[in-house]
Design a protein around this motif. Structure first.
Motif, PDB file in Angstrom:
ATOM      1  N   ILE A  26       0.802  -1.235   0.000  1.00 54.84           N
ATOM      2  CA  ILE A  26       0.000   0.000   0.000  1.00 54.84           C
ATOM      3  C   ILE A  26       0.831   1.279   0.000  1.00 54.84           C
ATOM      4  CG2 ILE A  26      -1.950  -1.159   1.123  1.00 54.84           C
ATOM      5  CD1 ILE A  26      -1.193   0.181   3.740  1.00 54.84           C
ATOM      6  N   SER A  27       2.143   1.209   0.212  1.00 58.55           N
ATOM      7  CA  SER A  27       2.946   2.429   0.302  1.00 58.55           C
ATOM      8  C   SER A  27       3.404   2.905  -1.081  1.00 58.55           C
ATOM      9  CB  SER A  27       4.169   2.165   1.193  1.00 58.55           C
ATOM     10  OG  SER A  27       5.170   3.122   0.926  1.00 58.55           O
ATOM     11  N   GLU A  28       3.082   4.157  -1.414  1.00 60.27           N
ATOM     12  CA  GLU A  28       3.542   4.723  -2.690  1.00 60.27           C
ATOM     13  C   GLU A  28       5.058   4.914  -2.679  1.00 60.27           C
ATOM     14  OE1 GLU A  28       2.024   4.971  -5.445  1.00 60.27           O
ATOM     15  OE2 GLU A  28      -0.031   4.640  -4.762  1.00 60.27           O
ATOM     16  N   GLU A  29       5.612   5.143  -1.503  1.00 61.64           N
ATOM     17  CA  GLU A  29       7.070   5.295  -1.430  1.00 61.64           C
ATOM     18  C   GLU A  29       7.754   3.976  -1.802  1.00 61.64           C
ATOM     19  OE1 GLU A  29       8.719   6.029   2.412  1.00 61.64           O
ATOM     20  OE2 GLU A  29      10.622   6.713   1.578  1.00 61.64           O
ATOM     21  N   GLU A  34      10.415   0.360  -5.722  1.00 64.58           N
ATOM     22  CA  GLU A  34      10.296  -0.836  -6.582  1.00 64.58           C
ATOM     23  C   GLU A  34      10.583  -0.494  -8.035  1.00 64.58           C
ATOM     24  OE1 GLU A  34       6.252  -1.972  -6.068  1.00 64.58           O
ATOM     25  OE2 GLU A  34       6.698  -3.404  -4.489  1.00 64.58           O
ATOM     26  N   GLN A  35      10.060   0.641  -8.482  1.00 65.16           N
ATOM     27  CA  GLN A  35      10.287   1.011  -9.887  1.00 65.16           C
ATOM     28  C   GLN A  35      11.782   1.111 -10.166  1.00 65.16           C
ATOM     29  OE1 GLN A  35       7.508   0.445 -11.508  1.00 65.16           O
ATOM     30  NE2 GLN A  35       6.940   2.431 -12.315  1.00 65.16           N
ATOM     31  N   GLU A  36      12.512   1.698  -9.210  1.00 64.68           N
ATOM     32  CA  GLU A  36      13.949   1.934  -9.406  1.00 64.68           C
ATOM     33  C   GLU A  36      14.778   0.668  -9.185  1.00 64.68           C
ATOM     34  OE1 GLU A  36      14.984   5.035  -6.634  1.00 64.68           O
ATOM     35  OE2 GLU A  36      13.167   6.137  -7.186  1.00 64.68           O
ATOM     36  N   ARG A  37      14.429  -0.073  -8.140  1.00 67.25           N
ATOM     37  CA  ARG A  37      15.328  -1.156  -7.719  1.00 67.25           C
ATOM     38  C   ARG A  37      14.891  -2.541  -8.204  1.00 67.25           C
ATOM     39  NH1 ARG A  37      16.246   0.755  -1.370  1.00 67.25           N
ATOM     40  NH2 ARG A  37      16.863   2.896  -1.891  1.00 67.25           N
ATOM     41  N   LEU A  63       6.862   1.066 -19.941  1.00 65.52           N
ATOM     42  CA  LEU A  63       7.616   0.007 -19.268  1.00 65.52           C
ATOM     43  C   LEU A  63       8.154   0.577 -17.963  1.00 65.52           C
ATOM     44  CD1 LEU A  63       8.224  -2.904 -20.223  1.00 65.52           C
ATOM     45  CD2 LEU A  63      10.467  -2.096 -20.945  1.00 65.52           C
ATOM     46  N   ALA A  64       7.498   0.235 -16.870  1.00 70.30           N
ATOM     47  CA  ALA A  64       7.929   0.678 -15.536  1.00 70.30           C
ATOM     48  C   ALA A  64       8.224   2.181 -15.499  1.00 70.30           C
ATOM     49  CB  ALA A  64       9.145  -0.117 -15.083  1.00 70.30           C
ATOM     50  N   GLY A  65       7.308   2.964 -16.046  1.00 71.77           N
ATOM     51  CA  GLY A  65       7.439   4.420 -15.978  1.00 71.77           C
ATOM     52  C   GLY A  65       8.180   5.033 -17.149  1.00 71.77           C
ATOM     53  N   MET A 431      16.312  -7.371  -4.058  1.00 71.13           N
ATOM     54  CA  MET A 431      16.545  -6.236  -4.971  1.00 71.13           C
ATOM     55  C   MET A 431      16.238  -4.911  -4.274  1.00 71.13           C
ATOM     56  SD  MET A 431      15.408  -7.380  -8.813  1.00 71.13           S
ATOM     57  CE  MET A 431      14.062  -8.507  -8.536  1.00 71.13           C
ATOM     58  N   LEU A 432      15.195  -4.909  -3.457  1.00 70.94           N
ATOM     59  CA  LEU A 432      14.807  -3.662  -2.774  1.00 70.94           C
ATOM     60  C   LEU A 432      15.850  -3.228  -1.754  1.00 70.94           C
ATOM     61  CD1 LEU A 432      12.122  -2.088  -3.205  1.00 70.94           C
ATOM     62  CD2 LEU A 432      11.429  -2.945  -0.963  1.00 70.94           C
ATOM     63  N   MET A 433      16.542  -4.204  -1.179  1.00 71.59           N
ATOM     64  CA  MET A 433      17.556  -3.878  -0.157  1.00 71.59           C
ATOM     65  C   MET A 433      18.909  -3.522  -0.785  1.00 71.59           C
ATOM     66  SD  MET A 433      17.028  -6.224   3.164  1.00 71.59           S
ATOM     67  CE  MET A 433      17.550  -7.720   2.386  1.00 71.59           C
ATOM     68  N   ASN A 434      18.931  -3.399  -2.086  1.00 73.72           N
ATOM     69  CA  ASN A 434      20.197  -3.179  -2.789  1.00 73.72           C
ATOM     70  C   ASN A 434      20.118  -1.847  -3.556  1.00 73.72           C
ATOM     71  OD1 ASN A 434      22.558  -3.386  -4.225  1.00 73.72           O
ATOM     72  ND2 ASN A 434      22.020  -5.301  -5.256  1.00 73.72           N
ATOM     73  N   PRO A 435      20.252  -0.707  -2.852  1.00 72.73           N
ATOM     74  CA  PRO A 435      20.034   0.579  -3.512  1.00 72.73           C
ATOM     75  C   PRO A 435      20.985   0.824  -4.669  1.00 72.73           C
ATOM     76  CG  PRO A 435      20.443   0.871  -1.147  1.00 72.73           C
ATOM     77  CD  PRO A 435      20.615  -0.584  -1.455  1.00 72.73           C
TER      78      PRO A 435
END
Ligand code: FES
Ligand SMILES: [Fe+2]
Length: 440
Positions: A26-29, A34-37, A63-65, A431-435
Protein backbone atom coordinates in the motif's frame (compact mmCIF):
# COMPACT_ATOMS: atom_id res chain seq x y z
CA UNK A 1 5.42 8.36 6.02
CA UNK A 2 8.22 6.08 7.27
CA UNK A 3 10.99 7.35 4.97
CA UNK A 4 12.01 3.97 3.54
CA UNK A 5 14.40 5.53 1.05
CA UNK A 6 16.72 6.58 3.85
CA UNK A 7 16.05 3.77 6.29
CA UNK A 8 17.67 0.48 5.24
CA UNK A 9 16.49 -1.25 8.44
CA UNK A 10 12.88 -0.39 7.68
CA UNK A 11 13.25 -1.87 4.16
CA UNK A 12 14.90 -4.96 5.64
CA UNK A 13 11.94 -5.40 8.00
CA UNK A 14 9.34 -5.51 5.20
CA UNK A 15 9.73 -9.25 4.59
CA UNK A 16 10.69 -11.73 7.27
CA UNK A 17 10.97 -15.44 6.38
CA UNK A 18 7.31 -16.08 5.71
CA UNK A 19 5.39 -12.87 6.15
CA UNK A 20 5.35 -9.59 4.29
CA UNK A 21 4.43 -6.19 5.68
CA UNK A 22 1.35 -4.38 4.36
CA UNK A 23 3.46 -1.38 3.28
CA UNK A 24 4.85 -3.59 0.51
CA UNK A 25 1.36 -3.39 -1.01
CA UNK A 26 0.00 0.00 0.00
CA UNK A 27 2.95 2.43 0.30
CA UNK A 28 3.54 4.72 -2.69
CA UNK A 29 7.07 5.29 -1.43
CA UNK A 30 7.78 1.57 -1.65
CA UNK A 31 6.23 1.59 -5.12
CA UNK A 32 8.72 4.26 -6.22
CA UNK A 33 11.60 2.25 -4.76
CA UNK A 34 10.30 -0.84 -6.58
CA UNK A 35 10.29 1.01 -9.89
CA UNK A 36 13.95 1.93 -9.41
CA UNK A 37 15.33 -1.16 -7.72
CA UNK A 38 13.11 -4.03 -8.88
CA UNK A 39 11.51 -3.15 -12.23
CA UNK A 40 14.32 -1.08 -13.75
CA UNK A 41 16.85 -3.85 -13.07
CA UNK A 42 14.71 -6.83 -14.07
CA UNK A 43 14.15 -8.19 -17.55
CA UNK A 44 10.60 -7.06 -18.36
CA UNK A 45 8.40 -8.43 -21.09
CA UNK A 46 7.92 -5.89 -23.89
CA UNK A 47 5.99 -7.72 -26.61
CA UNK A 48 6.06 -10.46 -29.21
CA UNK A 49 7.85 -9.97 -32.50
CA UNK A 50 4.76 -11.12 -34.42
CA UNK A 51 3.13 -7.83 -33.33
CA UNK A 52 5.52 -5.99 -35.69
CA UNK A 53 5.82 -8.25 -38.76
CA UNK A 54 6.84 -5.64 -41.38
CA UNK A 55 9.72 -3.16 -41.44
CA UNK A 56 8.61 0.04 -39.68
CA UNK A 57 5.79 -1.70 -37.74
CA UNK A 58 5.77 -0.57 -34.13
CA UNK A 59 3.91 -0.67 -30.84
CA UNK A 60 4.28 1.82 -27.98
CA UNK A 61 3.87 1.03 -24.31
CA UNK A 62 4.89 2.09 -20.83
CA UNK A 63 7.62 0.01 -19.27
CA UNK A 64 7.93 0.68 -15.54
CA UNK A 65 7.44 4.42 -15.98
CA UNK A 66 9.43 4.76 -19.21
CA UNK A 67 7.60 5.15 -22.53
CA UNK A 68 9.09 2.71 -25.03
CA UNK A 69 8.72 1.74 -28.68
CA UNK A 70 9.12 -1.79 -30.04
CA UNK A 71 9.83 -1.47 -33.77
CA UNK A 72 10.96 -3.62 -36.70
CA UNK A 73 14.21 -2.03 -37.95
CA UNK A 74 15.14 -1.83 -41.63
CA UNK A 75 17.57 -4.75 -41.13
CA UNK A 76 14.51 -6.83 -40.01
CA UNK A 77 15.61 -7.05 -36.36
CA UNK A 78 13.19 -5.98 -33.62
CA UNK A 79 14.45 -3.00 -31.62
CA UNK A 80 13.31 -1.38 -28.38
CA UNK A 81 13.78 2.40 -28.07
CA UNK A 82 12.95 4.89 -25.36
CA UNK A 83 10.12 7.00 -26.79
CA UNK A 84 11.87 10.31 -26.15
CA UNK A 85 13.23 12.69 -28.74
CA UNK A 86 16.94 13.38 -28.29
CA UNK A 87 16.27 17.09 -28.91
CA UNK A 88 13.93 18.29 -26.15
CA UNK A 89 12.31 15.09 -25.00
CA UNK A 90 8.97 14.96 -26.82
CA UNK A 91 7.46 11.55 -27.45
CA UNK A 92 8.39 10.61 -31.00
CA UNK A 93 5.47 8.22 -31.60
CA UNK A 94 2.08 8.79 -30.02
CA UNK A 95 -0.13 6.02 -31.41
CA UNK A 96 -0.41 2.63 -29.64
CA UNK A 97 0.67 0.92 -32.86
CA UNK A 98 1.29 1.63 -36.53
CA UNK A 99 3.91 1.71 -39.26
CA UNK A 100 6.57 4.41 -39.24
CA UNK A 101 8.03 3.56 -42.64
CA UNK A 102 11.82 3.68 -42.75
CA UNK A 103 12.32 6.57 -40.34
CA UNK A 104 10.80 8.23 -37.28
CA UNK A 105 10.06 11.96 -37.33
CA UNK A 106 9.51 13.86 -34.09
CA UNK A 107 6.29 15.86 -34.26
CA UNK A 108 7.78 18.82 -32.35
CA UNK A 109 10.74 20.21 -34.39
CA UNK A 110 10.98 17.42 -36.97
CA UNK A 111 14.27 15.79 -35.99
CA UNK A 112 14.43 12.43 -37.78
CA UNK A 113 15.72 9.05 -36.69
CA UNK A 114 16.43 5.73 -38.32
CA UNK A 115 14.33 2.83 -37.08
CA UNK A 116 17.14 1.83 -34.72
CA UNK A 117 16.90 5.28 -33.05
CA UNK A 118 20.12 6.72 -34.49
CA UNK A 119 19.94 10.37 -35.51
CA UNK A 120 19.28 10.82 -39.22
CA UNK A 121 18.68 14.54 -39.61
CA UNK A 122 18.11 17.71 -37.59
CA UNK A 123 16.08 20.65 -38.84
CA UNK A 124 17.96 23.88 -39.70
CA UNK A 125 21.22 21.96 -39.65
CA UNK A 126 23.36 24.98 -40.54
CA UNK A 127 22.50 26.56 -37.20
CA UNK A 128 24.46 23.80 -35.41
CA UNK A 129 27.74 24.39 -37.26
CA UNK A 130 30.66 24.80 -34.86
CA UNK A 131 28.38 24.34 -31.84
CA UNK A 132 29.79 20.92 -30.95
CA UNK A 133 26.45 19.17 -31.46
CA UNK A 134 28.25 15.96 -32.37
CA UNK A 135 29.68 15.91 -28.83
CA UNK A 136 26.29 16.26 -27.14
CA UNK A 137 24.00 13.44 -25.95
CA UNK A 138 21.46 14.70 -28.49
CA UNK A 139 23.69 13.52 -31.32
CA UNK A 140 23.51 9.97 -29.96
CA UNK A 141 19.90 9.74 -31.10
CA UNK A 142 17.12 8.10 -29.15
CA UNK A 143 18.11 6.23 -26.00
CA UNK A 144 17.74 2.49 -25.75
CA UNK A 145 17.14 0.35 -22.64
CA UNK A 146 20.17 -1.03 -20.80
CA UNK A 147 19.52 -4.43 -22.38
CA UNK A 148 17.21 -5.96 -25.00
CA UNK A 149 16.81 -9.66 -25.75
CA UNK A 150 14.51 -11.71 -27.98
CA UNK A 151 13.89 -15.35 -27.13
CA UNK A 152 11.70 -17.55 -29.37
CA UNK A 153 9.91 -14.38 -30.50
CA UNK A 154 9.34 -12.96 -27.00
CA UNK A 155 11.01 -9.55 -26.59
CA UNK A 156 12.31 -8.43 -23.19
CA UNK A 157 14.15 -5.32 -22.02
CA UNK A 158 16.02 -4.24 -18.91
CA UNK A 159 15.87 -0.48 -18.40
CA UNK A 160 19.00 -0.29 -16.27
CA UNK A 161 22.45 -0.91 -17.65
CA UNK A 162 23.17 -2.81 -14.45
CA UNK A 163 21.89 -6.28 -13.78
CA UNK A 164 22.20 -9.93 -14.72
CA UNK A 165 22.40 -11.07 -18.32
CA UNK A 166 19.13 -12.25 -19.88
CA UNK A 167 19.99 -15.96 -19.75
CA UNK A 168 21.38 -15.76 -16.23
CA UNK A 169 18.28 -13.88 -15.05
CA UNK A 170 15.68 -16.33 -16.40
CA UNK A 171 17.68 -19.56 -16.40
CA UNK A 172 15.51 -22.68 -16.57
CA UNK A 173 12.30 -20.66 -16.84
CA UNK A 174 13.13 -20.21 -20.53
CA UNK A 175 12.28 -23.87 -21.15
CA UNK A 176 8.64 -22.81 -20.74
CA UNK A 177 9.00 -20.36 -23.64
CA UNK A 178 10.60 -23.15 -25.66
CA UNK A 179 7.61 -25.31 -24.83
CA UNK A 180 5.17 -22.62 -25.99
CA UNK A 181 6.98 -22.04 -29.28
CA UNK A 182 7.55 -25.77 -29.88
CA UNK A 183 3.81 -26.34 -29.60
CA UNK A 184 3.90 -24.99 -33.14
CA UNK A 185 4.99 -27.51 -35.79
CA UNK A 186 6.96 -24.59 -37.25
CA UNK A 187 8.42 -23.57 -33.89
CA UNK A 188 6.86 -20.11 -34.08
CA UNK A 189 3.92 -18.32 -32.52
CA UNK A 190 1.58 -15.74 -33.99
CA UNK A 191 -0.05 -13.29 -31.62
CA UNK A 192 -3.83 -13.23 -31.93
CA UNK A 193 -4.83 -9.64 -32.67
CA UNK A 194 -5.09 -7.45 -29.63
CA UNK A 195 -5.28 -8.21 -25.92
CA UNK A 196 -7.80 -8.05 -23.11
CA UNK A 197 -6.63 -5.13 -20.99
CA UNK A 198 -7.95 -4.27 -17.54
CA UNK A 199 -6.88 -2.11 -14.64
CA UNK A 200 -7.34 -3.67 -11.21
CA UNK A 201 -7.40 -1.69 -7.97
CA UNK A 202 -4.78 -3.78 -6.24
CA UNK A 203 -1.04 -4.03 -5.84
CA UNK A 204 0.75 -6.00 -8.55
CA UNK A 205 2.22 -8.43 -6.00
CA UNK A 206 -1.24 -9.63 -4.98
CA UNK A 207 -1.95 -10.61 -8.55
CA UNK A 208 1.38 -12.37 -8.97
CA UNK A 209 0.93 -14.25 -5.69
CA UNK A 210 -2.51 -15.37 -6.78
CA UNK A 211 -1.10 -16.83 -10.00
CA UNK A 212 0.59 -19.36 -7.70
CA UNK A 213 -2.26 -19.66 -5.19
CA UNK A 214 -3.69 -23.18 -5.41
CA UNK A 215 -5.73 -23.02 -2.21
CA UNK A 216 -8.20 -20.42 -3.45
CA UNK A 217 -9.91 -22.05 -6.47
CA UNK A 218 -12.02 -24.48 -4.45
CA UNK A 219 -13.50 -21.63 -2.42
CA UNK A 220 -13.36 -18.68 -4.83
CA UNK A 221 -14.23 -20.45 -8.11
CA UNK A 222 -16.48 -23.21 -6.81
CA UNK A 223 -19.59 -21.44 -8.14
CA UNK A 224 -18.11 -20.99 -11.64
CA UNK A 225 -17.17 -24.64 -11.88
CA UNK A 226 -20.47 -25.87 -10.44
CA UNK A 227 -22.46 -23.66 -12.83
CA UNK A 228 -20.43 -24.92 -15.79
CA UNK A 229 -21.22 -28.49 -14.74
CA UNK A 230 -24.94 -27.71 -14.46
CA UNK A 231 -25.08 -25.91 -17.81
CA UNK A 232 -23.14 -28.74 -19.43
CA UNK A 233 -25.70 -31.28 -18.25
CA UNK A 234 -28.76 -29.24 -19.19
CA UNK A 235 -27.69 -27.96 -22.59
CA UNK A 236 -26.31 -30.57 -24.95
CA UNK A 237 -24.92 -27.97 -27.34
CA UNK A 238 -22.62 -26.46 -24.68
CA UNK A 239 -19.17 -25.76 -26.12
CA UNK A 240 -16.94 -28.70 -25.03
CA UNK A 241 -13.89 -26.40 -25.07
CA UNK A 242 -15.57 -24.13 -22.52
CA UNK A 243 -16.56 -27.07 -20.35
CA UNK A 244 -13.13 -28.72 -20.31
CA UNK A 245 -11.65 -25.37 -19.32
CA UNK A 246 -14.09 -24.40 -16.57
CA UNK A 247 -14.78 -27.72 -14.84
CA UNK A 248 -11.22 -28.16 -13.45
CA UNK A 249 -11.63 -24.95 -11.45
CA UNK A 250 -13.57 -27.13 -9.06
CA UNK A 251 -10.57 -29.41 -8.42
CA UNK A 252 -10.08 -29.96 -4.70
CA UNK A 253 -7.06 -29.48 -2.49
CA UNK A 254 -5.83 -33.03 -3.26
CA UNK A 255 -5.40 -32.24 -6.93
CA UNK A 256 -2.90 -29.50 -6.19
CA UNK A 257 -0.96 -31.46 -3.59
CA UNK A 258 0.28 -33.78 -6.32
CA UNK A 259 0.86 -31.43 -9.26
CA UNK A 260 4.50 -30.59 -8.53
CA UNK A 261 6.15 -27.19 -8.51
CA UNK A 262 9.55 -25.66 -8.95
CA UNK A 263 10.92 -22.35 -7.75
CA UNK A 264 13.82 -20.76 -9.57
CA UNK A 265 16.25 -17.97 -8.62
CA UNK A 266 15.08 -14.37 -9.12
CA UNK A 267 11.43 -15.07 -8.23
CA UNK A 268 10.50 -17.27 -11.20
CA UNK A 269 8.48 -20.45 -10.81
CA UNK A 270 6.80 -23.34 -12.59
CA UNK A 271 3.53 -24.44 -11.00
CA UNK A 272 2.27 -27.82 -12.16
CA UNK A 273 5.45 -29.55 -13.26
CA UNK A 274 3.60 -32.89 -13.40
CA UNK A 275 0.09 -31.84 -14.45
CA UNK A 276 -2.36 -28.97 -14.12
CA UNK A 277 -5.94 -27.91 -14.80
CA UNK A 278 -4.94 -27.75 -18.49
CA UNK A 279 -3.67 -31.34 -18.77
CA UNK A 280 -7.08 -32.89 -19.44
CA UNK A 281 -7.81 -30.99 -22.65
CA UNK A 282 -8.86 -33.34 -25.44
CA UNK A 283 -6.13 -34.79 -27.63
CA UNK A 284 -6.26 -33.61 -31.27
CA UNK A 285 -4.77 -36.51 -33.29
CA UNK A 286 -3.91 -34.47 -36.42
CA UNK A 287 -2.12 -31.94 -34.25
CA UNK A 288 -0.10 -34.60 -32.44
CA UNK A 289 0.89 -36.06 -35.80
CA UNK A 290 2.09 -32.71 -37.13
CA UNK A 291 4.17 -32.16 -33.98
CA UNK A 292 5.67 -35.64 -34.31
CA UNK A 293 6.60 -34.91 -37.92
CA UNK A 294 8.19 -31.61 -36.94
CA UNK A 295 9.95 -32.52 -33.70
CA UNK A 296 10.11 -36.34 -33.61
CA UNK A 297 7.89 -38.65 -31.57
CA UNK A 298 9.60 -38.39 -28.20
CA UNK A 299 10.06 -34.61 -28.29
CA UNK A 300 6.42 -34.20 -29.37
CA UNK A 301 5.33 -36.28 -26.38
CA UNK A 302 7.56 -34.25 -24.10
CA UNK A 303 6.11 -30.98 -25.43
CA UNK A 304 2.50 -32.07 -25.02
CA UNK A 305 2.95 -33.60 -21.59
CA UNK A 306 4.53 -30.46 -20.10
CA UNK A 307 1.44 -28.42 -19.34
CA UNK A 308 2.06 -26.27 -16.27
CA UNK A 309 -0.67 -24.21 -14.66
CA UNK A 310 1.43 -21.06 -14.67
CA UNK A 311 5.05 -20.16 -15.24
CA UNK A 312 6.08 -16.86 -13.67
CA UNK A 313 8.78 -14.80 -15.37
CA UNK A 314 9.21 -12.47 -12.44
CA UNK A 315 8.05 -9.69 -12.20
CA UNK A 316 6.13 -8.91 -15.40
CA UNK A 317 4.96 -12.07 -17.15
CA UNK A 318 3.12 -15.32 -16.55
CA UNK A 319 2.55 -17.94 -19.24
CA UNK A 320 0.11 -20.80 -19.77
CA UNK A 321 1.66 -23.23 -22.21
CA UNK A 322 -1.32 -25.35 -23.08
CA UNK A 323 -3.99 -22.76 -23.83
CA UNK A 324 -1.18 -20.58 -25.25
CA UNK A 325 -1.89 -17.50 -23.17
CA UNK A 326 0.32 -14.98 -21.48
CA UNK A 327 -0.52 -12.45 -18.80
CA UNK A 328 1.50 -9.25 -18.61
CA UNK A 329 1.56 -7.10 -15.48
CA UNK A 330 2.17 -3.35 -15.76
CA UNK A 331 2.00 -1.83 -12.26
CA UNK A 332 0.72 1.77 -12.36
CA UNK A 333 0.88 2.71 -8.67
CA UNK A 334 0.89 0.96 -5.30
CA UNK A 335 -2.84 0.29 -5.60
CA UNK A 336 -3.35 0.08 -9.35
CA UNK A 337 -2.21 -2.68 -11.73
CA UNK A 338 -2.75 -2.97 -15.46
CA UNK A 339 -3.17 -6.49 -16.74
CA UNK A 340 -2.94 -7.60 -20.36
CA UNK A 341 -3.94 -11.05 -21.56
CA UNK A 342 -2.66 -12.17 -24.97
CA UNK A 343 -3.43 -15.38 -26.85
CA UNK A 344 -1.28 -17.06 -29.53
CA UNK A 345 -1.82 -19.30 -32.49
CA UNK A 346 0.98 -21.85 -32.85
CA UNK A 347 1.88 -21.50 -36.55
CA UNK A 348 0.90 -24.57 -38.56
CA UNK A 349 -1.36 -25.97 -35.80
CA UNK A 350 -5.12 -26.57 -36.23
CA UNK A 351 -7.46 -23.66 -35.44
CA UNK A 352 -8.70 -25.41 -32.28
CA UNK A 353 -5.39 -24.46 -30.64
CA UNK A 354 -6.10 -20.76 -31.08
CA UNK A 355 -9.72 -21.32 -30.09
CA UNK A 356 -8.54 -22.76 -26.78
CA UNK A 357 -6.60 -19.61 -26.00
CA UNK A 358 -9.37 -17.25 -27.02
CA UNK A 359 -12.07 -19.23 -25.20
CA UNK A 360 -9.96 -19.39 -22.05
CA UNK A 361 -9.24 -15.64 -22.23
CA UNK A 362 -12.92 -14.84 -22.63
CA UNK A 363 -14.14 -17.22 -19.94
CA UNK A 364 -11.44 -16.60 -17.36
CA UNK A 365 -9.95 -13.12 -17.89
CA UNK A 366 -12.33 -10.89 -19.88
CA UNK A 367 -14.94 -8.35 -18.73
CA UNK A 368 -17.55 -11.06 -19.33
CA UNK A 369 -15.54 -13.66 -17.43
CA UNK A 370 -17.16 -15.94 -14.89
CA UNK A 371 -13.86 -16.47 -13.07
CA UNK A 372 -11.73 -13.30 -12.88
CA UNK A 373 -14.38 -11.22 -11.15
CA UNK A 374 -14.31 -13.44 -8.12
CA UNK A 375 -10.53 -12.97 -7.87
CA UNK A 376 -10.59 -9.23 -8.55
CA UNK A 377 -13.22 -8.66 -5.88
CA UNK A 378 -10.87 -10.31 -3.38
CA UNK A 379 -7.72 -8.48 -4.54
CA UNK A 380 -9.54 -5.17 -4.21
CA UNK A 381 -10.90 -6.10 -0.83
CA UNK A 382 -7.38 -7.10 0.31
CA UNK A 383 -5.99 -3.80 -0.92
CA UNK A 384 -8.61 -1.83 1.02
CA UNK A 385 -8.46 -3.89 4.19
CA UNK A 386 -4.68 -4.05 4.49
CA UNK A 387 -4.73 -0.35 5.39
CA UNK A 388 -6.91 -1.16 8.39
CA UNK A 389 -5.70 -0.83 11.99
CA UNK A 390 -4.28 -3.92 13.66
CA UNK A 391 -2.22 -6.76 12.23
CA UNK A 392 0.12 -5.31 9.56
CA UNK A 393 1.34 -8.69 8.20
CA UNK A 394 0.32 -10.85 5.24
CA UNK A 395 0.96 -14.50 6.07
CA UNK A 396 2.74 -16.86 3.63
CA UNK A 397 3.64 -19.60 6.07
CA UNK A 398 2.12 -22.77 4.60
CA UNK A 399 4.80 -25.49 4.63
CA UNK A 400 7.49 -23.00 5.52
CA UNK A 401 10.75 -24.74 6.26
CA UNK A 402 13.75 -22.72 7.54
CA UNK A 403 15.97 -24.94 5.36
CA UNK A 404 14.42 -23.37 2.25
CA UNK A 405 16.08 -20.02 2.99
CA UNK A 406 18.81 -19.43 0.48
CA UNK A 407 17.63 -22.24 -1.81
CA UNK A 408 17.14 -20.80 -5.30
CA UNK A 409 16.28 -23.77 -7.49
CA UNK A 410 13.90 -26.00 -5.56
CA UNK A 411 11.65 -28.79 -6.83
CA UNK A 412 8.79 -30.08 -4.70
CA UNK A 413 5.58 -31.99 -5.16
CA UNK A 414 2.98 -30.10 -3.16
CA UNK A 415 1.55 -27.25 -5.20
CA UNK A 416 -0.10 -25.90 -2.04
CA UNK A 417 3.31 -25.02 -0.60
CA UNK A 418 3.48 -21.22 -0.37
CA UNK A 419 7.19 -21.38 -1.20
CA UNK A 420 6.17 -20.35 -4.75
CA UNK A 421 5.02 -17.02 -3.25
CA UNK A 422 7.81 -16.62 -0.71
CA UNK A 423 10.26 -17.12 -3.55
CA UNK A 424 8.79 -14.08 -5.34
CA UNK A 425 9.03 -11.93 -2.24
CA UNK A 426 12.59 -13.04 -1.51
CA UNK A 427 13.67 -11.87 -4.96
CA UNK A 428 11.76 -8.62 -4.46
CA UNK A 429 13.26 -8.08 -1.02
CA UNK A 430 16.83 -8.71 -2.07
CA UNK A 431 16.55 -6.24 -4.97
CA UNK A 432 14.81 -3.66 -2.77
CA UNK A 433 17.56 -3.88 -0.16
CA UNK A 434 20.20 -3.18 -2.79
CA UNK A 435 20.03 0.58 -3.51
CA UNK A 436 23.18 0.59 -5.62
CA UNK A 437 22.17 -2.41 -7.72
CA UNK A 438 25.38 -4.28 -7.00
CA UNK A 439 25.40 -7.80 -8.36
CA UNK A 440 25.49 -10.57 -5.81
S1 FES B 1 11.64 17.71 -29.27
FE1 FES B 1 11.75 16.43 -30.94
S2 FES B 1 12.49 17.63 -32.53
FE2 FES B 1 12.44 18.97 -30.83
FE1 LIG C 1 -8.53 -17.29 -9.14
Amino acid sequence: MIGYRKDADAVAGLFVDNQIHRDAYISEEIFQLEQERVFARSWLYVGHESQVPAIGDYITLDLAGSPVIMIRHTDDSVRVLINRCAHKGAGVLSQPKGNAGRMLRCPYHAWCYKTDGSLLAVSLKAGYEDTGLDQSPASQGMSTPGGVATYRGFVFARLSKQGQSFHEYFGQALTALDNMADRSPQGELQIAGSCIRSVIRCNWKMYLENINDTVHPISVHESASATAGKVGQEFLETDPTALEQLLPFGAGYDFYTKMGARTLPNGHSILGTKFSIHTGYADVPSYRQSLEQAHGESRAQEILSFSPQNVVFYPSLATKGSPQIIRVLRPLSAGLTQLEVWAFQPKGAPDIMLKRGLTYSRLVFSPTSVVAHDDIHLFESQQASLAAAGNPWVNLQRQFNPAELGAGDCQFEDGNNELVMRNQHRAWHSMLMNPAGDQA
